[in-house]
Design an enzyme around this catalytic site. Sequence first.
Site, PDB file in Angstrom:
ATOM      1  N   SER A  25       0.835  -1.207   0.000  1.00  0.00           N
ATOM      2  CA  SER A  25       0.000   0.000   0.000  1.00  0.00           C
ATOM      3  C   SER A  25       0.868   1.255   0.000  1.00  0.00           C
ATOM      4  O   SER A  25       2.042   1.217   0.401  1.00  0.00           O
ATOM      5  CB  SER A  25      -0.881  -0.040   1.264  1.00  0.00           C
ATOM      6  OG  SER A  25      -1.584   1.169   1.436  1.00  0.00           O
ATOM      7  N   GLY A  26       0.280   2.349  -0.458  1.00  0.00           N
ATOM      8  CA  GLY A  26       0.835   3.687  -0.249  1.00  0.00           C
ATOM      9  C   GLY A  26       2.298   3.862  -0.653  1.00  0.00           C
ATOM     10  O   GLY A  26       2.699   3.572  -1.786  1.00  0.00           O
ATOM     11  N   ASP A  72       4.579 -10.535   9.418  1.00  0.00           N
ATOM     12  CA  ASP A  72       4.295  -9.507  10.422  1.00  0.00           C
ATOM     13  C   ASP A  72       5.653  -9.036  10.960  1.00  0.00           C
ATOM     14  O   ASP A  72       6.336  -9.794  11.662  1.00  0.00           O
ATOM     15  CB  ASP A  72       3.431 -10.117  11.533  1.00  0.00           C
ATOM     16  CG  ASP A  72       3.112  -9.115  12.640  1.00  0.00           C
ATOM     17  OD1 ASP A  72       3.731  -8.030  12.670  1.00  0.00           O
ATOM     18  OD2 ASP A  72       2.252  -9.432  13.488  1.00  0.00           O
ATOM     19  N   VAL A  73       6.025  -7.804  10.644  1.00  0.00           N
ATOM     20  CA  VAL A  73       7.385  -7.337  10.984  1.00  0.00           C
ATOM     21  C   VAL A  73       7.572  -7.085  12.483  1.00  0.00           C
ATOM     22  O   VAL A  73       8.679  -6.806  12.930  1.00  0.00           O
ATOM     23  CB  VAL A  73       7.788  -6.072  10.190  1.00  0.00           C
ATOM     24  CG1 VAL A  73       7.819  -6.355   8.695  1.00  0.00           C
ATOM     25  CG2 VAL A  73       6.898  -4.882  10.522  1.00  0.00           C
ATOM     26  N   TYR A 166       3.597   8.164  17.844  1.00  0.00           N
ATOM     27  CA  TYR A 166       4.106   8.200  16.469  1.00  0.00           C
ATOM     28  C   TYR A 166       5.389   9.023  16.392  1.00  0.00           C
ATOM     29  O   TYR A 166       6.397   8.587  15.832  1.00  0.00           O
ATOM     30  CB  TYR A 166       3.035   8.770  15.540  1.00  0.00           C
ATOM     31  CG  TYR A 166       3.419   8.720  14.075  1.00  0.00           C
ATOM     32  CD1 TYR A 166       3.284   7.550  13.343  1.00  0.00           C
ATOM     33  CD2 TYR A 166       3.921   9.847  13.424  1.00  0.00           C
ATOM     34  CE1 TYR A 166       3.632   7.488  12.007  1.00  0.00           C
ATOM     35  CE2 TYR A 166       4.278   9.799  12.078  1.00  0.00           C
ATOM     36  CZ  TYR A 166       4.124   8.616  11.371  1.00  0.00           C
ATOM     37  OH  TYR A 166       4.478   8.558  10.038  1.00  0.00           O
ATOM     38  N   THR A 201      -1.867   8.898   1.056  1.00  0.00           N
ATOM     39  CA  THR A 201      -1.959   7.429   1.061  1.00  0.00           C
ATOM     40  C   THR A 201      -3.162   7.054   1.923  1.00  0.00           C
ATOM     41  O   THR A 201      -3.757   7.915   2.579  1.00  0.00           O
ATOM     42  CB  THR A 201      -0.721   6.772   1.714  1.00  0.00           C
ATOM     43  OG1 THR A 201      -0.720   7.102   3.105  1.00  0.00           O
ATOM     44  CG2 THR A 201       0.584   7.209   1.078  1.00  0.00           C
TER      45      THR A 201
HETATM   46  P1  NAD Z   1      -0.312   2.671   4.431  1.00  0.00           P
HETATM   47  O1  NAD Z   1      -1.265   2.467   5.569  1.00  0.00           O
HETATM   48  O2  NAD Z   1      -0.838   3.053   3.101  1.00  0.00           O
HETATM   49  O3  NAD Z   1       0.595   1.357   4.262  1.00  0.00           O
HETATM   50  C1  NAD Z   1       1.171   0.676   5.354  1.00  0.00           C
HETATM   51  C2  NAD Z   1       1.339  -0.797   4.972  1.00  0.00           C
HETATM   52  O4  NAD Z   1       1.979  -1.466   6.078  1.00  0.00           O
HETATM   53  C3  NAD Z   1       0.010  -1.523   4.719  1.00  0.00           C
HETATM   54  O5  NAD Z   1       0.078  -2.245   3.500  1.00  0.00           O
HETATM   55  C4  NAD Z   1      -0.118  -2.459   5.906  1.00  0.00           C
HETATM   56  O6  NAD Z   1      -0.824  -3.656   5.635  1.00  0.00           O
HETATM   57  C5  NAD Z   1       1.355  -2.735   6.230  1.00  0.00           C
HETATM   58  N1  NAD Z   1       1.536  -3.229   7.589  1.00  0.00           N
HETATM   59  C6  NAD Z   1       0.893  -2.807   8.718  1.00  0.00           C
HETATM   60  N2  NAD Z   1       1.296  -3.521   9.768  1.00  0.00           N
HETATM   61  C7  NAD Z   1       2.222  -4.410   9.320  1.00  0.00           C
HETATM   62  C8  NAD Z   1       2.996  -5.421   9.949  1.00  0.00           C
HETATM   63  N3  NAD Z   1       2.878  -5.670  11.258  1.00  0.00           N
HETATM   64  N4  NAD Z   1       3.854  -6.143   9.197  1.00  0.00           N
HETATM   65  C9  NAD Z   1       3.943  -5.911   7.860  1.00  0.00           C
HETATM   66  N5  NAD Z   1       3.244  -4.964   7.205  1.00  0.00           N
HETATM   67  C10 NAD Z   1       2.384  -4.229   7.927  1.00  0.00           C
HETATM   68  O7  NAD Z   1       0.728   3.736   4.983  1.00  0.00           O
HETATM   69  P2  NAD Z   1       1.741   4.751   4.244  1.00  0.00           P
HETATM   70  O8  NAD Z   1       1.180   6.109   4.339  1.00  0.00           O
HETATM   71  O9  NAD Z   1       2.150   4.211   2.917  1.00  0.00           O
HETATM   72  O10 NAD Z   1       2.949   4.697   5.266  1.00  0.00           O
HETATM   73  C11 NAD Z   1       4.142   3.965   5.016  1.00  0.00           C
HETATM   74  C12 NAD Z   1       5.221   4.482   5.943  1.00  0.00           C
HETATM   75  O11 NAD Z   1       5.435   5.858   5.690  1.00  0.00           O
HETATM   76  C13 NAD Z   1       4.882   4.367   7.443  1.00  0.00           C
HETATM   77  O12 NAD Z   1       6.048   3.996   8.160  1.00  0.00           O
HETATM   78  C14 NAD Z   1       4.460   5.779   7.796  1.00  0.00           C
HETATM   79  O13 NAD Z   1       4.643   6.075   9.163  1.00  0.00           O
HETATM   80  C15 NAD Z   1       5.390   6.577   6.917  1.00  0.00           C
HETATM   81  N6  NAD Z   1       4.952   7.962   6.680  1.00  0.00           N
HETATM   82  C16 NAD Z   1       3.746   8.189   6.074  1.00  0.00           C
HETATM   83  C17 NAD Z   1       3.363   9.507   5.870  1.00  0.00           C
HETATM   84  C18 NAD Z   1       2.055   9.855   5.216  1.00  0.00           C
HETATM   85  O14 NAD Z   1       1.678  11.036   5.283  1.00  0.00           O
HETATM   86  N7  NAD Z   1       1.387   8.928   4.569  1.00  0.00           N
HETATM   87  C19 NAD Z   1       4.203  10.556   6.268  1.00  0.00           C
HETATM   88  C20 NAD Z   1       5.411  10.275   6.872  1.00  0.00           C
HETATM   89  C21 NAD Z   1       5.782   8.960   7.059  1.00  0.00           C
END
Ligand code: NAD
Length: 264
Positions: A25-26, A72-73, A166, A201
């Site tokens: 995802s994302g 699951d990480v 967070y 995302t």
């Molecule tokens: P998202 O929710 O779209 O994707 C996260 C993915 O992680 C999902 O596919 C989910 O199934 C997977 N996941 C969740 N728990 C898991 C686990 N235990 N083991 C394996 N996979 C697991 O989120 P995103 O926005 O793409 O975020 C990705 C990263 O970017 C995260 O670390 C987030 O903190 C960071 N981030 C996001 C943003 C933002 O604005 N979207 C900003 C800064 C940082």
Amino acid sequence: MTTTTNILERFRLDERVALVTGGASGIGRGFAHALGEAGAKVAIVDIDTEAAEVVAQELSDKDIESMVLTIDVTRPEQTRQMVEAVVDRWGTLTIGVNNAGIASWFDAETMPEEEWRKVLALNLDGVFYCAQAEARFMLEAGYGKIINTASMSAHIVNHPQHQAAYNASKAGVLHLTRTLAAEWATRGVRVNSISPGYTRTALVERFIQEPEGAEKYPTWMERTPMGRMAEVDDLVGAVVYLASEASDFTTGHDIVVDGGYTAW
Ligand code: NAD
């Protein structure tokens, strides 16, 4: 690794093998596409197998070799199985992108203990377990690139929402990155991070579709000099750079991609 003279060649990832956690995802999905487009084979690592299969199919449609790993990480033994599975299939692991993460909003004084644990367990413990498992192979091989997804929340305190767990977890990722980089610097393993600002995302959409989030959204934009959220495409150049030979002298560094947010 041999160094070629052509700069664009040095960004190519042919014959490299990558894994991306949260790749279903994302941001993780975008990273998987970018690494694959640059030439790498990519393992999509996620707890959501169905969504990971969709990403694998998207890569396959672009003739990028991929595999799906349901992992699951937060479980150290599963992160070891993740690396074993990649090495069993493709013979090596050169790039580990530790990106899976979650966010939540709670006032610190009433945050339930299990919420604190949940965020730290995924965002910080999970990154450490993955980096450790990846490095055990890479240190032996004498070369590797570990890239952790941190956040601008590692640098600033977001406003107006409250997200102590967070922010603390991401500051932890930033300093863990520096620490591991220093520890492994002479042994061929580079460890860097990417800090996105607000990025469109599922994670952020979930918040801004709720009334509480919709109300906060204008403040985020006012505080972003470029006046918009990042799209995933805005982030992917950084991951290809950090995964490639072009960044071989860069370690312990964080690339902030936030439309100027942390500059203000
Ligand atoms: P998202 O929710 O779209 O994707 C996260 C993915 O992680 C999902 O596919 C989910 O199934 C997977 N996941 C969740 N728990 C898991 C686990 N235990 N083991 C394996 N996979 C697991 O989120 P995103 O926005 O793409 O975020 C990705 C990263 O970017 C995260 O670390 C987030 O903190 C960071 N981030 C996001 C943003 C933002 O604005 N979207 C900003 C800064 C940082």
